[in-house]
Design an enzyme around this catalytic site. Structure first.
Site, PDB file in Angstrom:
ATOM      1  N   TYR A   1      47.354  51.478  47.424  1.00  0.00           N
ATOM      2  CA  TYR A   1      46.239  50.666  46.627  1.00  0.00           C
ATOM      3  C   TYR A   1      45.217  50.542  47.337  1.00  0.00           C
ATOM      4  CZ  TYR A   1      47.457  46.316  48.825  1.00  0.00           C
ATOM      5  OH  TYR A   1      47.699  45.391  49.906  1.00  0.00           O
ATOM      6  N   CYS A   2      44.019  50.089  46.884  1.00  0.00           N
ATOM      7  CA  CYS A   2      42.697  49.701  47.371  1.00  0.00           C
ATOM      8  C   CYS A   2      41.856  48.786  46.434  1.00  0.00           C
ATOM      9  CB  CYS A   2      42.006  50.916  47.759  1.00  0.00           C
ATOM     10  SG  CYS A   2      41.532  51.954  46.599  1.00  0.00           S
ATOM     11  N   THR A   3      40.641  48.678  46.595  1.00  0.00           N
ATOM     12  CA  THR A   3      40.108  47.657  45.871  1.00  0.00           C
ATOM     13  C   THR A   3      39.805  47.902  44.432  1.00  0.00           C
ATOM     14  OG1 THR A   3      38.632  46.895  47.776  1.00  0.00           O
ATOM     15  CG2 THR A   3      37.760  46.291  45.580  1.00  0.00           C
TER      16      THR A   3
ATOM     17  N   ILE B   1      42.800  46.815  42.956  1.00  0.00           N
ATOM     18  CA  ILE B   1      43.449  45.286  42.639  1.00  0.00           C
ATOM     19  C   ILE B   1      42.665  44.794  41.477  1.00  0.00           C
ATOM     20  CG2 ILE B   1      43.063  43.135  43.910  1.00  0.00           C
ATOM     21  CD1 ILE B   1      43.058  45.021  46.472  1.00  0.00           C
TER      22      ILE B   1
END
Length: 347
Positions: A198-200, A227
Site C-alpha cells: 500500500y501507499c498514499t 490510504i
C-alpha cells in the site's frame, strides 16, 4: 492564446487563493497508460484545467499521469466530465482528500517527466500490465485478519512515522527506487505468502506489485486507491479502520488525520506529536515533527542554531541560503537524524 505556464508570483497567487469565495476540494488521481506524445498531452491538459481554475501538481510521462490538485467545488462535476472524456482517462478514480481545507495548492504546475514515479527500473522485460490484484477496504480487512498475510508500506520513513496500518512492514530507505529492490530482498523467503502493498494514493504500490511479480512472487495484492480511498471507504461503510495515525500528503497540509492515534514523537523533545512542519530558517527548511511547546520554544525552527539564524539581518540570511544542500531537507532515519543531532535540536 492562453499562457501554458504561470507568470504570477507565488505570494500573489497564495493571496488570491485566500480571497476566493468558492470553497475548494483537494483530489488526487493517477493512471498507468501509454501516452505517445507527453508534451502535447501536457499542453492540452494545462489549457483545459486552467479554464476550470484547477490548481495543483501534475506529472505526465510516456507511462501515464500522476496528479494532486484542487478544484473549486462548483466545478467538481465539470472536472469529472472533462477527465472522463479524455482519451485514456475514462472512469478514473478521483481520491477526494480526507481532511481538507481546500488550501492545498495555489498554482497549476504540469511537468513532463521520464516516469510518473522514479523507480530505477531499466529491465526491458518489466511490464506494468502484469501487476498485482486490487484489494478494496473490505478485502484488505479480511485478508489482514489472517496472521499469515504480510502488509508492506511502500512510502518513505517520514510518511510511515506518523501513520501506518497495523503490523505493516516498513522498507527503510530514502527513495522509492531504493525500496523496490530492497522490498524484494526483504521478502525473498515469502514468495508464496499473501503480500499486500500500500501507499498514499495507490501509484507506488501498484508499480511495486508489478515489480514483485516480475521478481517471481506469486500472490501479490495492492490496496486500491491507497490510504486515501481506504479511509473514505471505511468511513462511508462503517468498517473497522486498521490505519493508525496520520496520512502524510505532499501538499501544503502535510497530513490528514485518519485516526485519533498519535504514534509519532516530537523530534525535539520526544513527546507524542505528529505535526510535520518546515524549519522557518529558509537556509535550512528541514521537514520535521514538532509539538506545540517546541514550536513556541524554537519559534518554528528545528534547532537553536536555526533560531539564532532567523535573527540575523535579511542579507546574511539570503547569503546562508545560497548553495544549501536540498537533499538534507527531509527528516529521515539516516542523514537528517544526524543533522538534527549535530545542530543540537532539543538541547
Amino acid at each position: 492564446m492562453a499562457s501554458l505556464h504561470n507568470r504570477v508570483s507565488q505570494k500573489e497567487l497564495k493571496e488570491r487563493l485566500y480571497r476566493e469565495s468558492d470553497a475548494r476540494t483537494t483530489i488526487s488521481f493517477y493512471r498507468y497508460f501509454p501516452i505517445d506524445h507527453p508534451r502535447d498531452f501536457r499542453d492540452e491538459l494545462y489549457k483545459a484545467l486552467s479554464a476550470l481554475k484547477v490548481f495543483g501538481r501534475i506529472y505526465v510521462a510516456a507511462e501515464g499521469i500522476n496528479a494532486q490538485i484542487s478544484v473549486p467545488q462548483p466545478r467538481f462535476e465539470e472536472l469529472r466530465t472533462l477527465l472522463n472524456g479524455w482519451p485514456g482517462l475514462q472512469d478514473l478514480r478521483l481520491n477526494v482528500a480526507v481532511d481538507d481545507d481546500g488550501k492545498s495548492f495555489w498554482v497549476l504546475k504540469i511537468k513532463v517527466r521520464d516516469k510518473i514515479v522514479a523507480d530505477g527500473i531499466d529491465d526491458p522485460g518489466f511490464d506494468m500490465r502484469r501487476k498485482g490484484k486490487y484489494v478494496d477496504a473490505v478485502t484488505f480487512n479480511r485478508l489482514t485478519d489472517n496472521p499469515g498475510t504480510i502488509v508492506v508500506d511502500m512510502r518513505n520513513h517520514y510518511e510511515y512515522e506518523v501513520g501506518h496500518f497495523d503490523k505493516a512492514i516498513e522498507v527503510p530507505s530514502d527513495t522509492f527506487r531504493e525500496q523496490l529492490p530492497m522490498s524484494a530482498e526483504m521478502l525473498e523467503e515469502d514468495k508464496d505468502r499473501t503480500i499486500i502493498m500500500y501507499c498514499t494514493g495507490g501509484i507506488r504500490c501498484e508499480k511495486a506489485s508489478a515489480y514483485l511479480l516480475h521478481k517471481g512472487f506469486n500472490n501479490v495484492f495492492h490496496l486500491e486507491g491507497g490510504i486515501i480511498h481506504y479511509a473514505n471507504t471505511v468511513k462511508e461503510q462503517g468498517l473497522e479502520n486498521k490505519f493508525r495515525g496520520k496520512n502524510f500528503v505532499f501538499d501544503d497540509r502535510l497530513g490528514e488525520r485518519i485516526s485519533e492515534d498519535v504514534i509519532a514523537h516530537c523530534h525535539q523533545c520526544g513527546q507524542p506529536a505528529d505535526t510535520h512542519t518546515n524549519c522557518r530558517n529558509e537556509a535550512c527548511h528541514l521537514l520535521f515533527i514538532q509539538c506545540p511547546a517546541c514550536a513556541e520554544k524554537y519559534e518554528g525552527c528545528c534547532s537553536s542554531e536555526c533560531q539564532e539564524a532567523m535573527r540575523l539581518p535579511a542579507e546574511e540570511r539570503r547569503a546562508q541560503r545560497k548553495g544549501t544542500e536540498k537533499g538534507l531537507h527531509v527528516f529521515n532515519k539516516s542523514r537528517n537524524r544526524m543533522r538534527l543531532g549535530k545542530k543540537g535540536a532539543g538541547g
